[in-house]
Motif scaffolding. Structure first.
Motif, PDB file in Angstrom:
ATOM      1  N   LYS A 255      40.959  43.476  44.283  1.00  0.00           N
ATOM      2  CA  LYS A 255      41.626  42.457  43.450  1.00  0.00           C
ATOM      3  C   LYS A 255      40.596  41.516  42.815  1.00  0.00           C
ATOM      4  O   LYS A 255      40.717  41.142  41.651  1.00  0.00           O
ATOM      5  CB  LYS A 255      42.629  41.673  44.300  1.00  0.00           C
ATOM      6  N   LYS A 256      39.575  41.121  43.567  1.00  0.00           N
ATOM      7  CA  LYS A 256      38.574  40.207  43.020  1.00  0.00           C
ATOM      8  C   LYS A 256      37.797  40.884  41.900  1.00  0.00           C
ATOM      9  O   LYS A 256      37.475  40.257  40.875  1.00  0.00           O
ATOM     10  CB  LYS A 256      37.606  39.733  44.127  1.00  0.00           C
TER      11      LYS A 256
ATOM     12  N   LEU B 122      36.759  41.627  36.112  1.00  0.00           N
ATOM     13  CA  LEU B 122      36.690  42.452  34.906  1.00  0.00           C
ATOM     14  C   LEU B 122      37.642  41.957  33.827  1.00  0.00           C
ATOM     15  O   LEU B 122      37.337  42.000  32.623  1.00  0.00           O
ATOM     16  CB  LEU B 122      36.999  43.917  35.267  1.00  0.00           C
ATOM     17  N   GLU B 123      38.831  41.442  34.249  1.00  0.00           N
ATOM     18  CA  GLU B 123      39.769  40.861  33.295  1.00  0.00           C
ATOM     19  C   GLU B 123      39.156  39.627  32.627  1.00  0.00           C
ATOM     20  O   GLU B 123      39.347  39.376  31.432  1.00  0.00           O
ATOM     21  CB  GLU B 123      41.064  40.498  34.007  1.00  0.00           C
ATOM     22  N   HIS B 124      38.363  38.867  33.415  1.00  0.00           N
ATOM     23  CA  HIS B 124      37.673  37.694  32.856  1.00  0.00           C
ATOM     24  C   HIS B 124      36.665  38.121  31.787  1.00  0.00           C
ATOM     25  O   HIS B 124      36.552  37.476  30.734  1.00  0.00           O
ATOM     26  CB  HIS B 124      36.958  36.927  33.979  1.00  0.00           C
TER      27      HIS B 124
ATOM     28  N   THR C 280      35.582  49.737  31.033  1.00  0.00           N
ATOM     29  CA  THR C 280      35.972  51.015  31.656  1.00  0.00           C
ATOM     30  C   THR C 280      34.828  51.605  32.468  1.00  0.00           C
ATOM     31  O   THR C 280      35.056  52.260  33.488  1.00  0.00           O
ATOM     32  CB  THR C 280      36.406  51.987  30.562  1.00  0.00           C
ATOM     33  N   GLN C 281      33.574  51.377  32.021  1.00  0.00           N
ATOM     34  CA  GLN C 281      32.408  51.890  32.719  1.00  0.00           C
ATOM     35  C   GLN C 281      31.432  50.740  32.988  1.00  0.00           C
ATOM     36  O   GLN C 281      31.035  50.023  32.081  1.00  0.00           O
ATOM     37  CB  GLN C 281      31.700  52.970  31.879  1.00  0.00           C
TER      38      GLN C 281
ATOM     39  N   ALA D 184      37.228  36.738  28.114  1.00  0.00           N
ATOM     40  CA  ALA D 184      36.268  35.705  27.713  1.00  0.00           C
ATOM     41  C   ALA D 184      35.227  36.233  26.739  1.00  0.00           C
ATOM     42  O   ALA D 184      34.817  35.521  25.817  1.00  0.00           O
ATOM     43  CB  ALA D 184      35.580  35.114  28.954  1.00  0.00           C
ATOM     44  N   TYR D 185      34.781  37.478  26.935  1.00  0.00           N
ATOM     45  CA  TYR D 185      33.675  37.982  26.120  1.00  0.00           C
ATOM     46  C   TYR D 185      34.066  39.201  25.273  1.00  0.00           C
ATOM     47  O   TYR D 185      33.217  39.751  24.575  1.00  0.00           O
ATOM     48  CB  TYR D 185      32.499  38.353  27.027  1.00  0.00           C
TER      49      TYR D 185
END
Length: 393
Positions: free
Chosen positions: A318-319, A324-326, A336-337, A330-331
């Motif tokens: 989860k972390k 990765l969602e951040h 995916t890789q 954000a950027y």
């Protein structure tokens, strides 16, 4: 109807006569001690101020409403006399230091007051007292010590103008210039370098009431003759009028008794009005309990559940997923890789050190494929992500 008309006319005439009599009746003498140069009341200093140029014909009279410290600080006065005349003269430590410098340069100071500040009394080692004479009896006879100024007959004044004397005096420093008929000192001189400090404990001897009499005028002239001829006379009004920088409208109200009573009555009436209005209109304000923040409780419950299950793998995934969602939001990066291309893009856009990003990517790759994750590995992942957030721009 005729009787009512006569009644109204009579009332108007009586009122007119009364008002005329009140307007033209002689005003009672104001015995309030003001010590102001413009006041012609008995205990004002109008006559003294007008006669200063006659006593010191070559001197220029200047007035000051600033404290002694502000008047003398960084000023190079020469050949001047400083007059402080009031019922209560306040001299603090800083004022006295400037006065001492002023007198050491050859200038002279005359203080005439019933009361002196505690600091000045302690510094000069003096105390003041008063002879208790009955109101209808003349004051204590006084005279000068110097034979050139001493008269064959002592000076006697009414209203206790000369009843104040020095009950304690440092005879090693002070020089007695005047005494009463009991031998008590009533006028004293303290040498300071090239100058001197003169203290008179009976300031009303310099007021209008005393100077209107022949003996009073003669005594004041001889007293001021102890001061040398000067180019400038500094007339202090700070103790009588207050600081010039502190002048306000309220000073005008408080100076006159009728205006003072009107001011206090207005304040009292306003206070009574407010109290009655509060009692009549104020209602009980209900107590509203603030909304409870249940977010903290929710987090605690979720944390306990995860802690009891000890599913470190689920927490790590989860972390990583949130991190990765951040990066995506954000950027605007594709995650995916977790390869070198993504690593370089993250370093460029976030501003985080390359070593930290490499370490983080390595941990995520290891933990994503691990079948078992220990507490130490989970803690290391969390700390590395937190460092990233702190360094990120």
């Amino acid at each position: 109807m005729k009787g009512l008309r006569l009644y109204l006319i009579g009332t108007a005439l009586v009122t007119l006569v009364y008002l005329t009599a009140q307007y033209y009746k002689p005003k009672p003498t104001d015995w309030t001690p003001t010590y102001l140069k413009e006041d012609k009341v008995p205990f004002g200093l109008f006559i003294l101020y007008q006669e200063l140029t006659a006593i010191f014909p070559e001197a220029t009279v200047k007035t000051t409403r600033l404290p002694v410290y502000n008047t003398l600080k960084d000023k190079n006065f020469e050949n001047t006399n400083y007059l402080l005349i009031n019922g209560d003269v306040k001299i603090d430590e800083y004022d006295f230091k400037e006065l001492a410098k002023y007198m050491n340069k050859g200038n002279h100071v005359l203080i005439a007051a019933f009361q002196l500040s505690d600091f000045l009394q302690d510094t000069l080692n003096i105390q003041l007292n008063s002879v208790l004479n009955p109101p209808n009896k003349k004051g204590t006879p006084i005279n000068f010590v110097n034979p050139a100024a001493k008269t064959a007959r002592d000076y006697v004044f009414e209203r206790g103008l000369s009843d104040q004397y020095f009950s304690k005096l440092d005879t090693g420093r002070a020089l007695a210039l005047g005494r009463n008929n009991k031998g008590d000192v009533t006028f004293v001189k303290y040498p300071f370098g090239k100058g001197a400090l003169y203290i008179l404990p009976n300031p009303q001897l310099l007021c209008n009431y005393s100077l209107l009499h022949k003996d009073g005028l003669d005594y004041a002239s001889k007293l001021l003759s102890h001061l040398p001829a000067a180019k400038t006379i500094i007339f202090d009004e700070n103790n009588a009028k207050g600081n010039a920088e502190e002048a306000s409208v309220l000073r005008v109200f408080l100076k006159h008794t009728p205006l003072s009573w009107a001011y206090y009555l207005a304040l009292a009436g306003l206070l009574v009005f407010v109290l009655f209005e509060m009692k009549r209109r104020q209602r009980i304000i209900p107590v509203v309990e603030p909304l409870k923040n249940t977010s903290v409780d929710f987090v605690k419950v979720v944390g306990k559940v995860y802690y009891q299950q000890r599913d470190n793998g689920d927490i790590a995934r989860k972390k990583i997923s949130y991190f990765l969602e951040h990066l995506r939001s954000a950027y605007h990066l594709k995650t995916t890789q977790l390869d070198d291309e993504l690593l370089a893009a993250v370093v460029l856009r976030s501003g985080v050190e390359q070593e930290l990003v490499q370490q983080l990517f390595k941990l995520m790759n290891q933990l994503d494929k691990a079948a078992f994750i220990s507490d130490e590995q989970l803690i290391a992942l969390n700390k590395t992500i937190e460092k990233f957030y702190k360094q990120a721009q």
